[in-house]
Write an enzyme that holds these catalytic residues in place. Sequence first.
Site, PDB file in Angstrom:
ATOM      1  CG  HIS A  36     -93.874  68.578 -69.824  1.00  0.00           C
ATOM      2  ND1 HIS A  36     -92.746  68.323 -69.085  1.00  0.00           N
ATOM      3  CD2 HIS A  36     -94.294  69.822 -69.467  1.00  0.00           C
ATOM      4  CE1 HIS A  36     -92.504  69.363 -68.303  1.00  0.00           C
ATOM      5  NE2 HIS A  36     -93.421  70.291 -68.517  1.00  0.00           N
ATOM      6  CG  ASP A  56     -98.049  64.062 -68.236  1.00  0.00           C
ATOM      7  OD1 ASP A  56     -98.650  64.520 -67.249  1.00  0.00           O
ATOM      8  OD2 ASP A  56     -97.116  64.658 -68.807  1.00  0.00           O
ATOM      9  CE  LYS A  83     -97.837  71.058 -64.065  1.00  0.00           C
ATOM     10  NZ  LYS A  83     -97.278  72.236 -64.731  1.00  0.00           N
ATOM     11  CB  CYS A 121     -91.218  71.703 -70.564  1.00  0.00           C
ATOM     12  SG  CYS A 121     -90.521  72.740 -69.296  1.00  0.00           S
TER      13      CYS A 121
HETATM   14  C1  LIG Z   1     -98.277  67.778 -69.380  1.00  0.00           C
HETATM   15  C2  LIG Z   1     -97.256  67.961 -68.300  1.00  0.00           C
HETATM   16  N1  LIG Z   1     -96.524  66.913 -67.910  1.00  0.00           N
HETATM   17  C3  LIG Z   1     -95.610  66.996 -66.947  1.00  0.00           C
HETATM   18  C4  LIG Z   1     -95.361  68.185 -66.315  1.00  0.00           C
HETATM   19  C5  LIG Z   1     -94.342  68.239 -65.233  1.00  0.00           C
HETATM   20  O1  LIG Z   1     -94.963  68.556 -64.018  1.00  0.00           O
HETATM   21  P1  LIG Z   1     -94.087  68.872 -62.718  1.00  0.00           P
HETATM   22  O2  LIG Z   1     -93.083  69.905 -63.134  1.00  0.00           O
HETATM   23  O3  LIG Z   1     -95.085  69.377 -61.738  1.00  0.00           O
HETATM   24  O4  LIG Z   1     -93.463  67.587 -62.294  1.00  0.00           O
HETATM   25  C6  LIG Z   1     -96.075  69.323 -66.684  1.00  0.00           C
HETATM   26  C7  LIG Z   1     -95.772  70.629 -66.081  1.00  0.00           C
HETATM   27  O5  LIG Z   1     -95.813  71.652 -66.724  1.00  0.00           O
HETATM   28  C8  LIG Z   1     -97.056  69.204 -67.696  1.00  0.00           C
HETATM   29  O6  LIG Z   1     -97.795  70.250 -68.065  1.00  0.00           O
END
Ligand SMILES: Cc1ncc(COP(=O)(O)O)c(C=O)c1O
Length: 400
Positions: free
Chosen positions: A122, A195, A221, A358
């Site tokens: 991401h 992550d 999430k 993303c």
């Molecule tokens: C794998 C992963 N990492 C990081 C993030 C970023 O999360 P947040 O926007 O809640 O900080 C997401 C969100 O879609 C994600 O799916």
Amino acid sequence: MDAALSTRPLDWRTDFPAIPDGWAYLDSAATAQKPRAVIDAIARGYAETYATVHRGVYQRSADMTVAFEASRRRVARFINAGSPEEIVFVRGATEGINLVASSWGRDNLKPGDRVLLSTLEHHSNIVPWQLAGAEIDVVPLTADHRIDLDAMAAMIGPRHKLVALAHVSNVLGSVLDAKRAARIAHDAGAKLLLDGCQAVPRMPVDVADLDCDFYVFSGHKLYGPTGIGVLWARPEILDAMPPWQGGGAMIEKVTFERTTFAPPPQRFEAGTPHVVGVIGLHAAIDYVDGLGLEAIAAHEAALVRTTREALSGLNSVRLFGPGDSAGIVSFAVEGVHPHDVGTILDESRVAIRAGHHCAQPLMAALGVEATARVSFGVYNGVEDVSALIHGIARVTRIFG
Ligand SMILES: Cc1ncc(COP(=O)(O)O)c(C=O)c1O
């Protein structure tokens, strides 16, 4: 119907007031809907028990501080951290990774040092390392779209100070063999950051067993509120990390000449925290633990199997990701832009995500601009998969 679906222990959907009958919400990887227990905890937090924490001398504030710190203990237990002091409350996974990149990165990433990421990360696990000035190397994917740990073992060297990988891919649902990744990283003298955004809502996570060094996730999430997330790190690493934001609550003593800092986790929690977010996160963890992460994992695995089977029967559909993905299935409908797929599905009351998720470098590696993605939560059932498949049939009819 898949056996695991027919033996669902509860009708979990009724716990979610924002999901009306007949609406297939298939975008939980973006954000999960909230169960009544979380909504009630947030409402109580503002309507009945609200006060600041760590500061007030009055009883209400002392009580709120007790509840706030109880949530920290609950998070620690949820991921099997050694102690609550290893839990840093942040705004979300994005902020957690930025914290590590700025603070740990400042002391540990010297010019010429490198960070190892993977193709499927991401943006929030790419951009913070670029901002920290790290040189980046990228572990490729296997043919079935997992992070290629053989390639990682061959690539890693003494300049790599950190490996940062998604525990579960938000696009492909691929589950990392995190223990093996930890062994490879540690054998090379590197730290491992996981992550866990897409893992914590979908499977039991035990940071001690995974043997990682940092773990981040977002509350929203995990059926909790937005604006709250968690960074866990090994205590000796957190102890050595400098503060990254200055302000109230993170200090021991301030003079104009010199400031000394509080120990972790307060050192990393400058300013008034998201008090009610922390309370809501506690309720969310109680909720998912009440259902059982093993049961949730089995439920989502069954939904994934059913979905992949049905989609692979349509010759206009290309599936991405491994067959055993965790709760997430990405696909493309031949000749139809994923945004059109999403818009037409919405007309059938099926909510999916379409776009680059993303993860633009992953899109480039897959040779597409975007994918359509369905992602499951505890409230989804086989009827949602049926609605999806009918909707896709309509897409192919409309586009001939
Ligand atoms: C794998 C992963 N990492 C990081 C993030 C970023 O999360 P947040 O926007 O809640 O900080 C997401 C969100 O879609 C994600 O799916």
